[in-house]
Scaffold this active site. Structure first.
Site, PDB file in Angstrom:
ATOM      1  N   GLU A  51      33.217   9.056  27.878  1.00 28.14           N
ATOM      2  CA  GLU A  51      33.446   7.721  27.322  1.00 28.14           C
ATOM      3  C   GLU A  51      34.806   7.611  26.642  1.00 28.14           C
ATOM      4  O   GLU A  51      35.531   6.639  26.841  1.00 28.14           O
ATOM      5  CB  GLU A  51      32.346   7.366  26.303  1.00 28.14           C
ATOM      6  CG  GLU A  51      30.954   7.355  26.868  1.00 28.14           C
ATOM      7  CD  GLU A  51      30.198   8.659  26.731  1.00 28.14           C
ATOM      8  OE1 GLU A  51      28.968   8.613  26.557  1.00 28.14           O
ATOM      9  OE2 GLU A  51      30.827   9.747  26.797  1.00 28.14           O
ATOM     10  N   CYS A  82      30.869   8.841  20.633  1.00 30.34           N
ATOM     11  CA  CYS A  82      31.229   7.929  21.721  1.00 30.34           C
ATOM     12  C   CYS A  82      30.770   6.504  21.432  1.00 30.34           C
ATOM     13  O   CYS A  82      31.464   5.544  21.760  1.00 30.34           O
ATOM     14  CB  CYS A  82      30.664   8.440  23.037  1.00 30.34           C
ATOM     15  SG  CYS A  82      31.471   9.970  23.573  1.00 30.34           S
TER      16      CYS A  82
END
Length: 142
Positions: A51, A82
């Site tokens: 991510e 993330c």
């Protein structure tokens, strides 16, 4: 939500050799603008999650630090780090595959008050995403 983006995220995840196979795809106006898979083991950098890498690439491509109007597709429920990056980058929609039942980050977001909210849909291609992780850990453990 388009299944083709999750299929791309899963394809990217499965390119990982020594890292946990998690893939992320950032979409803007119906087009993929960036994608990445985990490289934290290979690079020896703990923040190199799929991510984070995909968000950084998207920001560079769009020449901004705010990904307003963008969506992210991830093969597994994001970790806390993330999820923070997704919120801080102002991504509009998060679509993820399998749930992380150990941490339940998405379920626990209600405990916090953020200045940006992300629309979240989980369980997309859940079985395929979970199978990819299961295969990896089975192979790792012999």
């Amino acid at each position: 939500m388009d299944i083709q983006f999750m299929e791309k995220a899963l394809s990217v995840a499965n390119k990982s050799k020594c890292d946990v196979p998690i893939g992320a795809v950032v979409v803007n106006n119906g087009k993929i603008i960036s994608f990445a898979h985990n490289t934290n083991v290979k690079s020896k950098l703990s923040t190199n999650h799929a991510e984070i890498l995909a968000i950084n690439k998207a920001c560079k491509k769009l020449k901004t630090n705010k990904l307003v109007g963008c969506d992210i597709y991830v093969t597994k429920e994001p970790c806390l780090m993330c999820m923070g990056a997704i919120i801080n980058s102002r991504i509009e929609n998060l679509f993820f595959g399998c749930y992380d039942t150990r941490f339940n980050v998405v379920k626990n977001l209600d405990n916090f008050k953020f200045n940006h909210s992300v629309n979240i849909v989980g369980g997309i291609m859940e079985k395929e995403c979970a199978l990819s992780l299961s295969k990896f850990f089975k192979k790792l453990r012999g």
